[in-house]
Write an enzyme that holds these catalytic residues in place. Structure first.
Site, PDB file in Angstrom:
ATOM      1  N   ASP A 240       0.610  -1.103  -0.011  1.00 13.51           N
ATOM      2  CA  ASP A 240      -0.061   0.019  -0.022  1.00 13.51           C
ATOM      3  C   ASP A 240       0.808   0.602  -0.065  1.00 13.51           C
ATOM      4  O   ASP A 240       2.018   0.977   0.358  1.00 13.51           O
ATOM      5  CB  ASP A 240      -0.865   0.100   1.156  1.00 13.51           C
ATOM      6  CG  ASP A 240      -2.240   0.753   0.890  1.00 13.51           C
ATOM      7  OD1 ASP A 240      -2.063   2.304   0.932  1.00 13.51           O
ATOM      8  OD2 ASP A 240      -3.492   0.121   1.303  1.00 13.51           O
ATOM      9  N   ASP A 276      -7.900  -5.712  -0.107  1.00 16.47           N
ATOM     10  CA  ASP A 276      -9.087  -5.305   0.223  1.00 16.47           C
ATOM     11  C   ASP A 276      -9.412  -3.492  -0.424  1.00 16.47           C
ATOM     12  O   ASP A 276      -9.384  -2.613   0.410  1.00 16.47           O
ATOM     13  CB  ASP A 276      -9.245  -4.606   2.112  1.00 16.47           C
ATOM     14  CG  ASP A 276     -10.942  -4.196   2.672  1.00 16.47           C
ATOM     15  OD1 ASP A 276     -11.301  -4.354   1.867  1.00 16.47           O
ATOM     16  OD2 ASP A 276     -10.198  -3.590   4.021  1.00 16.47           O
ATOM     17  N   LYS A 305     -16.087  -4.308  -3.247  1.00 15.91           N
ATOM     18  CA  LYS A 305     -17.056  -2.665  -2.746  1.00 15.91           C
ATOM     19  C   LYS A 305     -18.426  -2.982  -4.375  1.00 15.91           C
ATOM     20  O   LYS A 305     -17.923  -3.027  -5.684  1.00 15.91           O
ATOM     21  CB  LYS A 305     -16.330  -2.144  -2.806  1.00 15.91           C
ATOM     22  CG  LYS A 305     -14.538  -1.918  -2.853  1.00 15.91           C
ATOM     23  CD  LYS A 305     -14.870  -2.537  -1.330  1.00 15.91           C
ATOM     24  CE  LYS A 305     -13.816  -2.005  -0.831  1.00 15.91           C
ATOM     25  NZ  LYS A 305     -13.814  -2.660   0.829  1.00 15.91           N
TER      26      LYS A 305
END
Ligand SMILES: C[S@@+](CC[C@H](N)C(=O)[O-])C[C@H]1O[C@@H](n2cnc3c(N)ncnc32)[C@H](O)[C@@H]1O
Length: 358
Positions: A240, A276, A305
């Site tokens: 990330d 995620d 999502k």
């Protein structure tokens, strides 16, 4: 009388998706019927045109394979109750269903209105229990295969039905109650905790998510999902551009890579890839299927999502993308809207290893 309707509980706002899902499964096995699903009611009821077809459908439904339902209960006609005696009709309906049950669940929809009903159901519960006992119904029979449910949808309306222990959620109201770990860096950690609980039983966890294994967390910041993998003893690469919780880095089990999750390539295959990242579901589905197809990881848990209107269609589209990427078979995929998921679902994908896993 066999209960011919199917009652499912869900997250409020996802009744339409439940209806689409049930109708599509029913259609595939030639069962005709319709679904009653009031928006934001947090439940839906499939009503077959013919009673015996409802019984047939119930035999085909695999709870674990359902995406949006949190609980699956076979019910009869809805009961209209009188204030003077709510218990007698409930007991009569229960007697129609059997004489012994493995538990009694008195429940209501997971909505504010539903929660308000607990002021009624709490004091009513001992009366229902007493009424059942008096009618010779044993609801504490540990050898029985079915659980008895009384599902209140109003102060004078309820469904009475049964769920198969082997084909339903073990959680009251289908809600996984998990405690937020104090030192986890984000509440998102509960999503992965619930996914692991849902997708892997204890034995599978010991074999497939065990100390010494390796994992990659795409879109890891601040580290809630990485924290779960670390807790299970994995060595993790957290990918990330955002920061990773300092304490987690101090564990010695985590390496942080500031990189794009769509470009990151592992130096060697890992056991797990979790993801995620907030991105379009089809892009994530393609990414996860690609990791499995190329053998970069053995198993993956990822979140899709679904902020769009056509959520069921999107789920079907992602399923098709995964199927195509993996050559139409040889893998198992489970998709579930977990209690800790909001406008999203969580998926578990792996290469097929034994017949029992799909
Ligand atoms: C919902 S948060 C993840 C929360 C995390 N699972 C946890 O439990 O703490 C989504 C993360 O995905 C990251 N992200 C989004 N797109 C990304 C990309 N292309 N590559 C890497 N990270 C990405 C964002 O920086 C953000 O930190």
């Amino acid at each position: 009388m066999k209960p011919s309707r199917l009652l499912v509980y869900c997250r409020a706002g996802f009744e339409r998706e439940c209806a689409q899902e049930l109708t599509s499964i029913a259609g595939a096995i030639g069962v005709e019927g319709f679904v009653k699903a009031r928006p934001d009611s947090a439940f839906a009821v499939f009503q077959p045109h013919q009673d015996d077809m409802g019984v047939e459908l119930a035999k085909h439904l695999e709870f674990a394979r359902l995406v949006f339902p949190r609980q699956l209960v076979r019910v009869g006609d809805p009961l209209t109750l009188q204030e003077a005696d709510r218990v007698a009709p409930i007991v009569a309906a229960a007697r129609d269903l059997g004489r012994s049950f493995n538990g009694l669940a008195i429940e209501m929809p997971d909505t504010n209105d539903g929660k308000a009903l607990s002021t009624l159901t709490r004091p009513l519960t001992p009366h229902i229990e007493k009424g059942l006992r008096k009618a010779g119904i044993d609801f504490e029979d540990a050898s029985a295969a079915e659980r008895l449910h009384v599902f209140f949808v109003g102060s004078l309306a309820c469904y009475v039905g049964v769920s198969d222990l082997a084909n339903s959620s073990r959680w009251p109201m289908g809600i996984a109650r998990l405690r937020m770990p104090r030192d986890a860096p984000s509440r998102s950690t509960l999503k992965l905790a619930e996914a692991i609980d849902e997708f892997l039983d204890e034995k599978e966890r010991a074999k497939r998510l065990a100390p010494g294994m390796t994992g990659i967390d795409l879109g890891a910041s601040p580290g809630g999902w990485t924290w779960q993998l670390v807790k299970h003893g994995l060595m993790v690469i957290a990918v990330d551009n955002g920061a990773i919780d300092a304490k987690l880095l101090e564990s010695g089990q985590v390496k942080h890579r500031r990189d794009d999750g769509f470009h990151f390539k592992p130096e060697e295959p890992v056991d797990w890839m979790v993801c995620d990242m907030v991105e379009s579901p089809s892009r994530i589905a393609r990414l996860a299927a690609g990791w499995i197809a190329q053998g970069w990881c053995r198993e993956s848990i990822f979140n899709l999502k679904l902020p769009m209107k056509k959520r069921w269609e999107e789920v079907e589209r992602c399923r098709a993308i995964i199927d195509e990427a993996l050559g139409g078979g040889g893998y198992f995929l489970r998709m579930k809207q977990l209690y800790h998921d909001r406008e999203e679902i969580t998926c578990h994908l792996a290469r097929q290893r034994k017949a029992a896993l799909r």
